[in-house]
Design an enzyme around this catalytic site. Sequence first.
Site, PDB file in Angstrom:
ATOM      1  N   ASN A  11     -23.455  25.093  39.842  1.00 53.24           N
ATOM      2  CA  ASN A  11     -24.324  26.133  39.277  1.00 53.24           C
ATOM      3  C   ASN A  11     -25.616  25.452  38.826  1.00 53.24           C
ATOM      4  OD1 ASN A  11     -25.529  28.199  37.882  1.00 53.24           O
ATOM      5  ND2 ASN A  11     -24.041  28.233  36.200  1.00 53.24           N
ATOM      6  N   LYS A  13     -28.319  26.831  37.797  1.00 49.75           N
ATOM      7  CA  LYS A  13     -29.003  27.576  36.711  1.00 49.75           C
ATOM      8  C   LYS A  13     -30.507  27.665  37.002  1.00 49.75           C
ATOM      9  CE  LYS A  13     -25.443  25.893  33.647  1.00 49.75           C
ATOM     10  NZ  LYS A  13     -24.993  25.648  32.303  1.00 49.75           N
ATOM     11  N   HIS A  97     -21.141  34.630  33.565  1.00 50.43           N
ATOM     12  CA  HIS A  97     -21.281  33.286  32.980  1.00 50.43           C
ATOM     13  C   HIS A  97     -21.559  33.445  31.485  1.00 50.43           C
ATOM     14  CE1 HIS A  97     -22.919  29.338  32.063  1.00 50.43           C
ATOM     15  NE2 HIS A  97     -22.293  28.909  33.158  1.00 50.43           N
ATOM     16  N   GLU A  99     -23.590  32.100  29.622  1.00 50.93           N
ATOM     17  CA  GLU A  99     -25.019  32.192  29.278  1.00 50.93           C
ATOM     18  C   GLU A  99     -25.517  33.618  29.492  1.00 50.93           C
ATOM     19  OE1 GLU A  99     -26.289  28.865  31.673  1.00 50.93           O
ATOM     20  OE2 GLU A  99     -25.249  27.523  30.287  1.00 50.93           O
ATOM     21  N   GLU A 171     -14.191  28.755  31.573  1.00 46.34           N
ATOM     22  CA  GLU A 171     -15.241  27.892  31.049  1.00 46.34           C
ATOM     23  C   GLU A 171     -15.308  28.033  29.533  1.00 46.34           C
ATOM     24  OE1 GLU A 171     -18.301  26.878  34.251  1.00 46.34           O
ATOM     25  OE2 GLU A 171     -19.010  28.654  33.245  1.00 46.34           O
ATOM     26  N   GLY A 177     -22.163  22.146  28.943  1.00 44.94           N
ATOM     27  CA  GLY A 177     -23.404  21.406  28.678  1.00 44.94           C
ATOM     28  C   GLY A 177     -23.363  20.579  27.400  1.00 44.94           C
ATOM     29  N   SER A 217     -18.616  20.562  31.351  1.00 41.54           N
ATOM     30  CA  SER A 217     -18.858  19.114  31.360  1.00 41.54           C
ATOM     31  C   SER A 217     -17.964  18.354  32.346  1.00 41.54           C
ATOM     32  CB  SER A 217     -18.726  18.552  29.939  1.00 41.54           C
ATOM     33  OG  SER A 217     -19.664  19.169  29.086  1.00 41.54           O
TER      34      SER A 217
HETATM   35  C1  PEP Z   1     -21.656  25.782  33.653  1.00 36.79           C
HETATM   36  O1  PEP Z   1     -22.725  26.111  33.180  1.00 36.79           O
HETATM   37  O2  PEP Z   1     -21.021  26.578  34.357  1.00 36.79           O
HETATM   38  C2  PEP Z   1     -21.150  24.454  33.337  1.00 36.79           C
HETATM   39  C3  PEP Z   1     -19.875  24.241  33.479  1.00 36.79           C
HETATM   40  O3  PEP Z   1     -22.067  23.512  32.878  1.00 36.79           O
HETATM   41  P1  PEP Z   1     -21.776  21.956  32.571  1.00 36.79           P
HETATM   42  O4  PEP Z   1     -21.020  21.394  33.730  1.00 36.79           O
HETATM   43  O5  PEP Z   1     -23.148  21.350  32.443  1.00 36.79           O
HETATM   44  O6  PEP Z   1     -20.997  21.905  31.297  1.00 36.79           O
END
Ligand code: PEP
Length: 256
Positions: A11, A13, A97, A99, A171, A177, A217
């Site tokens: 992703n 973003k 997601h 976000e 998630e 992040g 992460s």
């Molecule tokens: C995401 O935004 O879906 C995500 C998992 O980000 P990150 O791997 O940076 O934690």
Amino acid sequence: MFERKPMVAGNWKMNLNLNGAVELVKTVADGIRGVEGVDVLVAPPFTHMAHVRKAIGNSKIFLSGQNMHWEASGAYTGEISGRMLQEATCTHVILGHSERRLIFGETSENIDLKVKAATFLGLIPIVCIGETLEQREADQTFEVIKEQLDLSLHNFKADELMRPSTILAYEPVWAIGTGRTATPGQAQEVHRFIREWIEKNFNTGTAAQVRILYGGSVKPENIVDLMSKPDIDGALVGGASLKGDSFAQIIRYNEA
Ligand code: PEP
């Protein structure tokens, strides 16, 4: 036992300029040459889609939108429809997601409409769910996950049908992040719960086939342990998907 094909999805973003996106996908395509048995997907910003598709060439990399509107067309300034994603050669779309939920106020009811519209078109939804740190610390993880599943997949429940191609992504918000990953055990526990939810609401066959990705992460250092768990079928990767080498290493996890 049904063998689920693992998927590693990136992703991107709202990152990368056009050149950066094209270069990145080329590095990924080079880095995964010869890889069999893992589905690879990238979700670039909408404006980069056509160029990324061209750069993908003949490599097997799926293209995904990061979001879509549930209506087919109309006065929805700033939005993109599922059909538009398909015209841009997307086969998948990330929906719900955290976000989108937390920054843009998307509700599970909105996501349910999007899941229904995507599925109707034949776009495969990657539906994201996950608890916040506050909810985990208050011991509400399973309650929150159940509610997000019940509401975000309400139309599937009403139709008593969930396409086995549907993808779910667990998630935990506190792991996105932040550099903080759920332990493989913590992730497995929630993935198992999600699979049991599918079994309860649909059937054993569907539960056995739906892929559940972990996101939060994920990096080359933790992917092997995460993938060793029976209900973790791949990863949704943010930060580490922006570097071709680390993303390719994650995809090649089973060669480590
Ligand atoms: C995401 O935004 O879906 C995500 C998992 O980000 P990150 O791997 O940076 O934690």
